[in-house]
Each structure stands twice: as structure tokens, then as C-alpha cells.
Scaffold this motif. Structure first.
Motif, PDB file in Angstrom:
ATOM      1  N   HIS A 108     -30.316  13.130 -13.104  1.00  0.00           N
ATOM      2  CA  HIS A 108     -30.682  14.546 -13.153  1.00  0.00           C
ATOM      3  C   HIS A 108     -32.076  14.813 -12.588  1.00  0.00           C
ATOM      4  O   HIS A 108     -32.426  15.958 -12.319  1.00  0.00           O
ATOM      5  CB  HIS A 108     -30.579  15.074 -14.590  1.00  0.00           C
ATOM      6  N   ARG A 109     -32.874  13.778 -12.396  1.00  0.00           N
ATOM      7  CA  ARG A 109     -34.206  13.962 -11.800  1.00  0.00           C
ATOM      8  C   ARG A 109     -34.227  13.662 -10.306  1.00  0.00           C
ATOM      9  O   ARG A 109     -35.274  13.709  -9.672  1.00  0.00           O
ATOM     10  CB  ARG A 109     -35.212  13.063 -12.504  1.00  0.00           C
ATOM     11  N   GLY A 110     -33.072  13.350  -9.747  1.00  0.00           N
ATOM     12  CA  GLY A 110     -32.973  13.066  -8.321  1.00  0.00           C
ATOM     13  C   GLY A 110     -32.459  11.665  -8.064  1.00  0.00           C
ATOM     14  O   GLY A 110     -32.392  10.828  -8.973  1.00  0.00           O
ATOM     15  N   TYR A 111     -32.106  11.413  -6.814  1.00  0.00           N
ATOM     16  CA  TYR A 111     -31.551  10.105  -6.455  1.00  0.00           C
ATOM     17  C   TYR A 111     -31.573   9.930  -4.936  1.00  0.00           C
ATOM     18  O   TYR A 111     -31.722  10.895  -4.170  1.00  0.00           O
ATOM     19  CB  TYR A 111     -30.118   9.963  -6.972  1.00  0.00           C
ATOM     20  N   THR A 112     -31.415   8.675  -4.531  1.00  0.00           N
ATOM     21  CA  THR A 112     -31.202   8.331  -3.116  1.00  0.00           C
ATOM     22  C   THR A 112     -30.116   7.269  -3.054  1.00  0.00           C
ATOM     23  O   THR A 112     -30.198   6.250  -3.755  1.00  0.00           O
ATOM     24  CB  THR A 112     -32.483   7.785  -2.462  1.00  0.00           C
ATOM     25  N   VAL A 113     -29.101   7.527  -2.259  1.00  0.00           N
ATOM     26  CA  VAL A 113     -28.029   6.568  -2.020  1.00  0.00           C
ATOM     27  C   VAL A 113     -28.088   6.195  -0.541  1.00  0.00           C
ATOM     28  O   VAL A 113     -28.066   7.068   0.330  1.00  0.00           O
ATOM     29  CB  VAL A 113     -26.649   7.161  -2.355  1.00  0.00           C
ATOM     30  N   GLU A 114     -28.185   4.892  -0.257  1.00  0.00           N
ATOM     31  CA  GLU A 114     -28.241   4.420   1.130  1.00  0.00           C
ATOM     32  C   GLU A 114     -27.148   3.390   1.380  1.00  0.00           C
ATOM     33  O   GLU A 114     -26.820   2.596   0.500  1.00  0.00           O
ATOM     34  CB  GLU A 114     -29.577   3.757   1.436  1.00  0.00           C
ATOM     35  N   ALA A 115     -26.621   3.391   2.606  1.00  0.00           N
ATOM     36  CA  ALA A 115     -25.623   2.390   2.976  1.00  0.00           C
ATOM     37  C   ALA A 115     -25.625   2.194   4.488  1.00  0.00           C
ATOM     38  O   ALA A 115     -25.873   3.131   5.252  1.00  0.00           O
ATOM     39  CB  ALA A 115     -24.231   2.810   2.507  1.00  0.00           C
ATOM     40  N   PHE A 116     -25.342   0.961   4.900  1.00  0.00           N
ATOM     41  CA  PHE A 116     -25.111   0.639   6.303  1.00  0.00           C
ATOM     42  C   PHE A 116     -23.607   0.444   6.492  1.00  0.00           C
ATOM     43  O   PHE A 116     -22.961  -0.211   5.661  1.00  0.00           O
ATOM     44  CB  PHE A 116     -25.844  -0.643   6.697  1.00  0.00           C
ATOM     45  N   PHE A 117     -23.062   0.950   7.603  1.00  0.00           N
ATOM     46  CA  PHE A 117     -21.623   0.804   7.813  1.00  0.00           C
ATOM     47  C   PHE A 117     -21.280   0.878   9.292  1.00  0.00           C
ATOM     48  O   PHE A 117     -22.041   1.388  10.110  1.00  0.00           O
ATOM     49  CB  PHE A 117     -20.847   1.875   7.035  1.00  0.00           C
ATOM     50  N   LYS A 118     -20.118   0.350   9.634  1.00  0.00           N
ATOM     51  CA  LYS A 118     -19.577   0.447  10.988  1.00  0.00           C
ATOM     52  C   LYS A 118     -18.087   0.713  10.906  1.00  0.00           C
ATOM     53  O   LYS A 118     -17.372   0.088  10.106  1.00  0.00           O
ATOM     54  CB  LYS A 118     -19.831  -0.836  11.784  1.00  0.00           C
ATOM     55  N   LEU A 119     -17.592   1.620  11.745  1.00  0.00           N
ATOM     56  CA  LEU A 119     -16.181   1.974  11.775  1.00  0.00           C
ATOM     57  C   LEU A 119     -15.490   1.280  12.936  1.00  0.00           C
ATOM     58  O   LEU A 119     -16.050   1.201  14.032  1.00  0.00           O
ATOM     59  CB  LEU A 119     -16.008   3.487  11.913  1.00  0.00           C
ATOM     60  N   PRO A 120     -14.263   0.776  12.746  1.00  0.00           N
ATOM     61  CA  PRO A 120     -13.521   0.167  13.847  1.00  0.00           C
ATOM     62  C   PRO A 120     -13.167   1.207  14.909  1.00  0.00           C
ATOM     63  O   PRO A 120     -13.164   2.413  14.649  1.00  0.00           O
ATOM     64  CB  PRO A 120     -12.253  -0.373  13.166  1.00  0.00           C
ATOM     65  N   LYS A 121     -12.850   0.731  16.099  1.00  0.00           N
ATOM     66  CA  LYS A 121     -12.533   1.624  17.211  1.00  0.00           C
ATOM     67  C   LYS A 121     -11.310   2.497  16.919  1.00  0.00           C
ATOM     68  O   LYS A 121     -11.197   3.615  17.420  1.00  0.00           O
ATOM     69  CB  LYS A 121     -12.279   0.796  18.481  1.00  0.00           C
ATOM     70  N   SER A 158     -17.321   5.529  16.790  1.00  0.00           N
ATOM     71  CA  SER A 158     -16.913   4.292  16.124  1.00  0.00           C
ATOM     72  C   SER A 158     -17.440   3.098  16.912  1.00  0.00           C
ATOM     73  O   SER A 158     -17.971   3.227  18.016  1.00  0.00           O
ATOM     74  CB  SER A 158     -15.388   4.231  16.028  1.00  0.00           C
ATOM     75  N   GLY A 159     -17.294   1.915  16.306  1.00  0.00           N
ATOM     76  CA  GLY A 159     -17.747   0.705  16.970  1.00  0.00           C
ATOM     77  C   GLY A 159     -19.247   0.532  16.982  1.00  0.00           C
ATOM     78  O   GLY A 159     -19.766  -0.298  17.734  1.00  0.00           O
ATOM     79  N   LYS A 160     -19.961   1.293  16.174  1.00  0.00           N
ATOM     80  CA  LYS A 160     -21.421   1.242  16.137  1.00  0.00           C
ATOM     81  C   LYS A 160     -21.879   1.230  14.688  1.00  0.00           C
ATOM     82  O   LYS A 160     -21.297   1.882  13.830  1.00  0.00           O
ATOM     83  CB  LYS A 160     -21.987   2.474  16.864  1.00  0.00           C
ATOM     84  N   TRP A 161     -22.955   0.489  14.428  1.00  0.00           N
ATOM     85  CA  TRP A 161     -23.510   0.463  13.083  1.00  0.00           C
ATOM     86  C   TRP A 161     -24.335   1.720  12.819  1.00  0.00           C
ATOM     87  O   TRP A 161     -25.053   2.203  13.700  1.00  0.00           O
ATOM     88  CB  TRP A 161     -24.397  -0.771  12.886  1.00  0.00           C
ATOM     89  N   TRP A 162     -24.234   2.235  11.582  1.00  0.00           N
ATOM     90  CA  TRP A 162     -24.958   3.432  11.173  1.00  0.00           C
ATOM     91  C   TRP A 162     -25.635   3.197   9.826  1.00  0.00           C
ATOM     92  O   TRP A 162     -25.201   2.351   9.034  1.00  0.00           O
ATOM     93  CB  TRP A 162     -24.015   4.639  11.041  1.00  0.00           C
TER      94      TRP A 162
END
Length: 579
Positions: A422-435, A500-504
Motif C-alpha cells: 500500500h506504500r508503493g512497489y516496483t516489479v521488474e523482469a527480463f524476458f524474451k518472446l519467441p518469433k 519478438s526475438g529480442k530481450w526486454w
């Protein structure tokens, strides 16, 4: 263009070795300009190219005004375009007369103290000889003594007809080879030695003859001499990625493949056959290393500056054909990797990533499903995930997990299961999607909270939706959807279509009031301004790599999932895991 007429006149003795300044060749004497220092760290910079100007300096038939306008434009817009260098491609004059060179030398005072190069074309010198031809009016005006005024000049062959130049742009050094109309074997060896002494510098080769596009389709091919230069200098030197020449017309371009298997872009640039001897057309090569492109445009500053133009002149102000205005797509890091590899970042220790407020931190470089924050929010695999060494270049851990049918959940009793943020948050993730990521994978989630809005007493929108979900549409758009504590309906942040095909890297940041979505450290547009405070906790687990609807686990994430971190406070962009 052709040296035939030139050689005939020389052999017949009709062109004197020297001549007085001729009337009508030059207009008012230009004023020398200072050099606006470029931003050498910016990934965006410009190289200006000046093709054949011979008809503008042709005995008593020329006019220096067009070239004066072009050179002034290069200097005056240097800050705007971050112009780092200017290169003339030869055939500066029509007959190589001393008077013609006196005139164009006067014009070039505009560029003195600006980084530039020149080279001799077949009309500038005795074209029957190579660069061991000896003295010439060209050398008298544009030899190494003149080039020393240029901040980029680094050296020349003993004969003075070949030079090399170094400029700094995009945080690195680039090298320009300005080679004679017919470089000798010794000069070819000299060029190789220059590159050997600058082994990590990308090289732009400028010369008068290399490729032509006589076929009329804009497709350039090597000339006979160009083939020799390719064999002797270019094909085995991977540093040369761009070759520019004049001499022929019409303009054209091609992509050659060198011994290392890499692309060499070769362009013929010449407009002397156009109105007013080409009207001193210039070509600007706008490098953009951030986008991985070179945007090319061709125009005449002299014509553009005139208030009233004839119908013929109006057609020549800007060239817009496919050989004049185009974009080259170049992965610069990949193209230069053979001689200037960018060192891969080393994995960062966990202690650097577990910052104050970290609730959970998961990374998969050691096939580990523990919560590395030390808070006990460990993961349990559902089905069998596939471990991978693939990862985002800026990711702390050098590993990932490939998910298609598998996913993870937090252990029962994990502290995170009860958190309301309730005081705030940060969610982070690295991901890559197939073609082949598409509609069949729509709404697969990177992270979701098991449980529905109805479980928390929410009745707005669709109460069967998950309490919180970071998912992707079939169009590869990120969506952060949550039932906040202070709303009865879903609050949704939207991203844009991701290739797709790239890391984000994605980051969801809530400051205790509103939520903002970031991709690769850049703030996105579609972030709601209505306050959305935290989200309900009903004691159920979190799902990593799966969505849920009506409390039922739906699709698992399709792709690669790298480091994931959850923090119980809003982080500034500089504090993201992304490096």
C-alpha cells in the motif's frame, strides 16, 4: 567522368601545367569559419559527403557560389546535425589547372579548421599516372600542409596524395581513408598499416572510383579498378564497412560481402550531370547507433536558399530517389564485433541487487528457485522448466528459464503472499518472446497473484480476473492489471507492441498513488492517472510465468524469463536492475 578527353588534351599539350587565376571561376572570397565541437558521446552524428564539383571550377565557365553555400551549410548546421566530418570524393576541378585550384582553394577556406578530407579525381591530376605522379596544382593547394588545419587529419603518404583522418563520435574513434584516383601498391600497403595501427576503428573508405550503376536500376557494381581495390584493400580488411566514391553517374549502391562474411556498403554519389553541374549537391549520412541505422539525404543548400527558382531548378533542390534518400540498417555492435567487440558485462553479485526494500529476487543462472533476497519467498516449479544461458545483456544474472507449459509458484506461507504494497512497489523482469509468439499466447503472464477480484470483494469490471497480473496481449503489448485497495474496478497500464526475438526489461513502478510502466528504462504513455493504491492480499500464492482467471491457472508464459525482482517502494529509473 571519363578520363579520355582529359588525357587527349594533356598529350596534345593543350592544357598548360599552370595557369593564372581565371575570371568568373570564383565569386566573393569566403570567410573562414570556426569549428563547432561535436558531441562525441552522442549515438547520433553526421558525416557530410561532397561529390564531384568539377563543372563549378572549369576555366572561365564555373561558379563557386553553389559550393560556397554547401560548405557554409555544413559548418553552420554542424551543431544541429552533430556533424563530425566532411569528405570530398574527387574531381574537384574540370581541368586540374592552377587557376581552378586557386579558386576552389579559396572556397575551401570555409572548411579550414573543420574536420574534412579531399582526394584527387581523374580530372584533378594527370590521370595516366598513379599517385607517384609528382607535383601538381592539386597538391600545391590540398596537400598535407593544407590538411594540417583539419583537427581530424592524422597523416598522409609521402607523395601527399593519400591521407587518413580520425574523428571521435558515439564514444569511439572512426577512421576515414581518403585514397587517390589510382593508389600505388605502396599506398595500398600504407593504408593497411594505418588500419593495423588503429585496429579497433571502423573505417570509411573514400576514393574517386569504386562502383558504378550504369545499368540504370540503381544497383551498383564494382568497376574494373574497383574490383582491384576490392581485392587489394577492402575485402580482407573487416574494418572497412562503408565505401564512397564519385566519378560515375547515376547514383547507386550495393552491399558486398567481405572475407569475414560481413557487409560492406558501397555507394556511388555524383550529380555533375544534373542541373547547374549538380548545384553542389551534398549528401548527409546521419548515423544513429541507438536505432542501428544510417539515414541518408541528398540536397543542394544553394538551391534551397534561393527565393525564386525556375521549374527546372525546383526539381533539383532535393533528390528523393532510392539512390539518393534511403536508410541503411546496421547492427553496429554485431558488424564491428570482429575487430572491436564490446565486452560482455560480467554477472553482478546478488548483494548489489538486493537493495533496501527488496521483497523477492529470483535469478536462474544456477538453476536456483530460492528467493535470493533472504526473505523466504522461494519458488516451487510446476512441470519441468528448461534452464538456459540466454539472458539480457544488461541483466545481473547470466541465465534464464524457458517456459512453455511450466511455471513457478511461491511456497505456501511465503511472506510475499500477504503483502499489500500500500506504500508503493516496483516489479521488474527480463524476458524474451519467441518469433512465433502470437494470438494463441495472448494473456500469458510473467507474474500474477493467484485469486480473483471477487475473492477480495471487488465487483467492478470482471471480478473473475486475477488480483494482479503482468501479462502480454497477442499483439505483444504489456499489460499491468490490478484490483487496487482503493478501487472496485481494475486499474490497467498498457504498453506498446514489442518485437519478438529480442530481450526486454519491464518495470512497473507505483509510488503509493499512481502506477507507471517502463520498458528498457523508458517511460511508456498509457499510464492511468486515477490513484491505484496497493492491492488486496488474500493469502494465496504468486505465480511466476503463468496467468490465472477465476482462481484457475491459465496459460503459462511463452518465452524466456530472466531475473525478477520485487521491491516494496518506488524505484527511480537509475535504480532499475537494467544496466
Amino acid at each position: 567522368m571519363s578520363s579520355t578527353r582529359r588525357l587527349f588534351l594533356l598529350n596534345a599539350g593543350l592544357i598548360p601545367a599552370a595557369a593564372a587565376a581565371l575570371p568568373g571561376v570564383a565569386s566573393a572570397e569566403p570567410v573562414a569559419q570556426g569549428f563547432t565541437r561535436p558531441d562525441t558521446d552522442s549515438p547520433r552524428f553526421t558525416v557530410a559527403v561532397i561529390p564531384d564539383t568539377q563543372y563549378l571550377y572549369d576555366r572561365d565557365r564555373g561558379d563557386s557560389a553553389p559550393l560556397e553555400a554547401s560548405l557554409r551549410y555544413i559548418v553552420d548546421t554542424a551543431r544541429e546535425h552533430n556533424t563530425v566530418f566532411a569528405a570530398h570524393l574527387g574531381d574537384m576541378t574540370e581541368n586540374g589547372l592552377r587557376g581552378e585550384f586557386t579558386a576552389i582553394s579559396r572556397t575551401f577556406r570555409i572548411l579550414d579548421r573543420f574536420p574534412y578530407s579531399v582526394l584527387a579525381g581523374n580530372h584533378d591530376i594527370d590521370a595516366s599516372k598513379d599517385d607517384q605522379r609528382g607535383p601538381s596544382p592539386y597538391l600545391d593547394e590540398f596537400g598535407p600542409h593544407r590538411l594540417r588545419h583539419s583537427p581530424a587529419f592524422r597523416g598522409a603518404t609521402r607523395d601527399g596524395y593519400n591521407s587518413y583522418h580520425v574523428f571521435r563520435a558515439a564514444g569511439k574513434e572512426w577512421l576515414v581513408l581518403a585514397m587517390d584516383w589510382r593508389p600505388s601498391a605502396g599506398s595500398i600497403a600504407w593504408a593497411r598499416e594505418v588500419m593495423r595501427k588503429h585496429p579497433r576503428s571502423p573505417v570509411i573508405l573514400t576514393t574517386h572510383e569504386f562502383v558504378h550503376a550504369d545499368g540504370g536500376d540503381g544497383k551498383a557494381v564494382l568497376s574494373d579498378f574497383g574490383q582491384k581495390l576490392w581485392n587489394d584493400l577492402v575485402k580482407d580488411n573487416d574494418q572497412i564497412f562503408l565505401a564512397l566514391n564519385g566519378h560515375y553517374w547515376p547514383p547507386g549502391r550495393t552491399v558486398l560481402r567481405n572475407t569475414a562474411g560481413n557487409e560492406v556498403h558501397a555507394h556511388i554519389t555524383n550529380y555533375q550531370d544534373r542541373y547547374y553541374g549538380g548545384s553542389a549537391m551534398i549528401r548527409l549520412y546521419h548515423f544513429d547507433l541507438a536505432r542501428g541505422v544510417i539515414d541518408v539525404e541528398t540536397f543542394s543548400p544553394w538551391l534551397q536558399d534561393q527565393r525564386s527558382l525556375s521549374a527546372l531548378a525546383q526539381q533539383e533542390t532535393t533528390r528523393s530517389g532510392p539512390g539518393d534518400c534511403f536508410t541503411l540498417e546496421i547492427d553496429f555492435a554485431e558488424r564491428f564485433a570482429g575487430f572491436d567487440p564490446i565486452p560482455a558485462p560480467k554477472p553482478r553479485p546478488v548483494r548489489e541487487i538486493v537493495i533496501p526494500g527488496t521483497v523477492a529476487y529470483w535469478r536462474f543462472d544456477n538453476r536456483d528457485t530460492r528467493d535470493l533476497s533472504g526473505n523466504g519467498n522461494h519458488l516451487v516449479a510446476q512441470d519441468t522448466p528448461q534452464w538456459s544461458t540466454e539472458h539480457h545483456r544488461g541483466q545481473p544474472g547470466h541465465g534464464s528459464v524457458y517456459l512453455k507449459d511450466a511455471y513457478f509458484r511461491t511456497v505456501t506461507g511465503a511472506p510475499m503472499n500477504k503483502a499489500t504494497f500500500h506504500r508503493g512497489y516496483t516489479v521488474e523482469a527480463f524476458f524474451k518472446l519467441p518469433k512465433d509468439f502470437g494470438d494463441a499466447n495472448a494473456w500469458c503472464a510473467l507474474l500474477s497473484r493467484l485469486g480473483s477480484g471477487a475473492d477480495a470483494g471487488k465487483t467492478g469490471d470482471d471480478p473473475k480476473e486475477a488480483l494482479a497480473s503482468l501479462a502480454l496481449s497477442g499483439g505483444r503489448q504489456l499489460q499491468w492489471a490490478v484490483f487496487p485497495l482503493n478501487q472496485n474496478a481494475i486499474s490497467t497500464n498498457w504498453g506498446h507492441e514489442l518485437p519478438s526475438g529480442k530481450w526486454w526489461h519491464v518495470a512497473v513502478v507505483n509510488d503509493g498513488r499512481t502506477t507507471t510502466l517502463y520498458v528498457d528504462g523508458s517511460k511508456l504513455l498509457r499510464n492511468p492517472s486515477t490513484p491505484a493504491v496497493g492491492f488486496p492480499a488474500i493469502g494465496d500464492v504468486w505465480l511466476l510465468g503463468a496467468s490465472n482467471y477465476e482462481r484457475k491457472v491459465g496459460k503459462s508464459f511463452y518465452g524466456w524469463l530472466g531475473d525478477v525482482r520485487v521491491v516494496d517502494r518506488p524505484l527511480a529509473q537509475r535504480d532499475f536492475m537494467l544496466r
